[in-house]
Scaffold this motif. Structure first.
Motif, PDB file in Angstrom:
ATOM      1  N   UNK A  92      -7.155  -3.079 -12.346  1.00 32.06           N
ATOM      2  CA  UNK A  92      -7.405  -1.761 -12.567  1.00 32.06           C
ATOM      3  C   UNK A  92      -7.453  -0.975 -11.249  1.00 32.06           C
ATOM      4  N   UNK A  93      -6.844   0.216 -11.340  1.00 30.99           N
ATOM      5  CA  UNK A  93      -6.691   1.073  -9.981  1.00 30.99           C
ATOM      6  C   UNK A  93      -7.417   2.584 -10.497  1.00 30.99           C
ATOM      7  N   UNK A  94      -8.296   2.881  -9.683  1.00 37.60           N
ATOM      8  CA  UNK A  94      -8.869   4.378  -9.968  1.00 37.60           C
ATOM      9  C   UNK A  94      -7.997   5.092  -8.692  1.00 37.60           C
ATOM     10  N   UNK A 152      -5.492   4.422   1.196  1.00 36.03           N
ATOM     11  CA  UNK A 152      -5.189   6.071   0.927  1.00 36.03           C
ATOM     12  C   UNK A 152      -4.034   6.621   2.042  1.00 36.03           C
ATOM     13  N   UNK A 153      -3.406   7.384   1.519  1.00 36.20           N
ATOM     14  CA  UNK A 153      -2.167   8.070   2.224  1.00 36.20           C
ATOM     15  C   UNK A 153      -2.110   9.675   2.250  1.00 36.20           C
ATOM     16  N   UNK A 154      -1.895  10.312   3.134  1.00 32.54           N
ATOM     17  CA  UNK A 154      -1.699  11.790   3.272  1.00 32.54           C
ATOM     18  C   UNK A 154      -0.254  12.059   3.492  1.00 32.54           C
ATOM     19  N   UNK A 195      -6.506   5.064  -3.480  1.00 32.34           N
ATOM     20  CA  UNK A 195      -6.306   4.050  -4.588  1.00 32.34           C
ATOM     21  C   UNK A 195      -7.560   2.944  -4.424  1.00 32.34           C
ATOM     22  N   UNK A 196      -8.231   2.982  -5.162  1.00 34.98           N
ATOM     23  CA  UNK A 196      -9.344   1.706  -5.369  1.00 34.98           C
ATOM     24  C   UNK A 196      -9.051   0.902  -6.418  1.00 34.98           C
ATOM     25  N   UNK A 221       0.882  -1.080  -0.112  1.00 34.08           N
ATOM     26  CA  UNK A 221       0.187   0.011   0.136  1.00 34.08           C
ATOM     27  C   UNK A 221       0.904   1.335   0.184  1.00 34.08           C
ATOM     28  N   UNK A 222       0.298   2.446  -0.478  1.00 33.28           N
ATOM     29  CA  UNK A 222       0.988   3.592  -0.367  1.00 33.28           C
ATOM     30  C   UNK A 222       1.753   3.937   1.208  1.00 33.28           C
TER      31      UNK A 222
END
Length: 362
Positions: free
Chosen positions: A337-339, A304-306, A318-319, A138-139
Motif C-alpha cells: 500500500x502506498x500513500x 520523494x522527487x521534485x 510516496x510512503x 524509486x521515483x
C-alpha cells in the motif's frame, strides 16, 4: 526487426561457443564430449512479474490487472575471460546484448561493449527480482536513470548503448565503472554527435556495508515534451547531467526459511539530482526489508522527487508499506500500500495506491 535481432544474436552465441570449443588445446574430436561442453557454456534464466493495481489520482479510480515483465536471457561463456549476453522482454523489446572481456588476470580490469544497464545510481543496475517495491525503482531513479517516465528521454528501461571498463580493486574493497555511452537509449540510433560520460565508485569498508557515488555528464536529444520543462522541444539537444550518492547495509543471511537463499535484512538510502536544460530536479529514498518469520518479509519505503525545483507543484512523496512471501527460491508474492502526497501539478489531491504481484523466476 525484433525477430532478426534475436536470430542474429542467437547465431552469434552458437558460433562463438563452437569456435572456442574447437580451439581448446590440442584435443582430438574423439576426446571431447561436444554436447556436454556446449551445454556447460550456456546458461538460461528468466522471470515474469504480473499482478493487480488500484489507484485514484485526481479522484479517478483505476482497477486493472497487469503483466509488467516477461524476460528471458542467455549467457554464453566463450572462454574463461570472454562472455556474451542476450536479453529479451517478451512484453516489450530486446533489452540487452553485450560482450564482456576480462583483460587482467584478476578482477581489476574488464571491458563491456554493447547495450546494457548503465551504472548510474545504486538501484538502476539491480534486477527487479531483487528489489523490494512492486513499482521497482524509486521515483528519482525512474526519472533520472531513463527508466521511462521522463518523456524527453523516452522509455529506455535504464539501458543504453556504449563501452564500459570496470573492475574490483583492493581485494574487493573498491569497485569502479567508467563508461562512454550513446545517451539515446536502447534500440535507437544516437540523434546527436555527443557521447555521454558516466562514472561510479563503490566503497566497501566492511562486510555488508557499501557507500556508492555516481555521476553522469551528457547531452540529450529530446524525443518528447515534458510539461515541467516546456522550453525543450522535440529534436532539441539539451544538457543532461546527473549525480547520486547513497549507502546500503545488509545483515548476515537469514536462515529461518528454506526458500530465498541469502535473504538478509537490509536498508538502502540514496540522494539523487539532475539537470535537464535549465531545469533542475532532485529526490531520494530510504527502503528497508526485514525478514520476520519463515519466508515472510516486511517492506517499507519513503521516497520523494521534485521534477522542477524552481516551480512549485511538481513534487511527489510516496510512503509505502507491504509484505512479501517467498514461496519458492526466487519466486514471491507481494502486497503493498502506498500513500501518494502530490503537488498540484501532478494530482489535484493526494491518493492511494494498492498493488499485488506474483514473481516467478529461475
Amino acid at each position: 526487426m525484433k525477430r532478426q535481432v534475436i536470430k542474429t544474436a542467437t547465431l552469434a552465441v552458437i558460433m562463438a561457443v563452437f569456435s572456442s570449443t574447437a580451439a581448446m588445446g590440442q584435443q582430438t574430436s574423439e576426446s571431447i564430449d561436444w554436447k556436454k561442453d556446449f551445454t556447460s557454456r550456456i546458461t538460461f534464466n528468466g522471470y515474469a512479474q504480473g499482478g493487480w493495481s488500484y489507484q485514484n489520482p485526481n479522484g479517478v479510480k483505476t482497477n486493472s490487472y497487469n503483466l509488467k515483465r516477461t524476460l528471458l536471457w542467455a549467457k554464453a561463456r566463450i572462454t574463461d575471460r570472454w562472455s556474451f549476453m542476450f536479453m529479451h522482454d517478451f512484453s516489450s523489446v530486446v533489452q540487452e546484448y553485450y560482450t564482456d572481456y576480462r583483460l587482467s588476470n584478476d578482477k581489476s580490469l574488464s571491458v563491456r561493449l554493447g547495450q546494457f544497464k548503465h551504472s548510474y545510481s545504486m538501484e538502476n543496475p539491480l534486477s527487479p527480482t531483487m528489489l523490494e517495491l512492486i513499482d521497482v525503482y524509486s521515483q528519482a531513479v525512474l526519472y533520472l536513470a531513463g527508466e521511462g517516465p521522463d518523456p524527453l528521454n523516452g522509455v529506455n528501461y535504464g539501458r543504453d548503448m556504449g563501452l564500459m571498463v570496470f573492475g574490483d580493486l583492493a581485494k574487493g574493497a573498491l569497485h569502479y565503472e567508467l563508461a562512454l555511452m550513446s545517451g539515446q537509449g536502447i534500440n535507437r540510433k544516437d540523434l546527436n554527435n555527443q557521447k555521454d560520460f558516466l562514472a561510479k565508485l563503490e566503497v566497501k569498508p566492511f562486510d555488508g556495508f557499501r557507500i556508492v557515488g555516481s555521476g553522469y555528464l551528457g547531452t540529450g536529444c529530446a524525443v518528447g515534451k515534458a510539461a515541467w520543462n516546456p522550453d525543450i522541444q522535440v529534436g532539441d539537444n539539451y544538457k543532461r547531467n546527473r549525480y547520486s550518492v547513497g549507502a546500503e547495509y545488509k545483515t548476515a543471511a537469514y536462515t529461518g526459511s528454506k526458500y530465498k537463499e541469502a535473504r538478509p535484512a537490509s536498508v538502502r538510502a540514496e540522494w539523487l539530482g539532475g539537470q535537464d536544460g535549465e531545469v533542475g530536479s532532485r529526490g531520494g529514498y530510504v527502503t528497508t526489508c526485514i525478514p520476520v518469520v519463515d519466508a515472510l518479509d516486511v517492506v517499507a519505503s519513503g521516497e520523494t522527487y521534485d521534477r522542477n525545483t524552481k516551480v512549485d507543484g511538481w513534487d511527489q512523496t510516496n510512503l509505502t508499506v507491504g509484505l512479501q512471501y517467498w514461496f519458492y527460491k526466487k519466486c514471491r508474492l507481494q502486497l503493498q500500500y502506498t500513500r501518494c502526497l502530490c503537488g498540484e501539478n501532478i494530482s489535484s489531491q493526494d491518493y492511494d495506491w494498492l498493488q499485488a504481484q506474483v514473481q516467478v523466476a529461475f
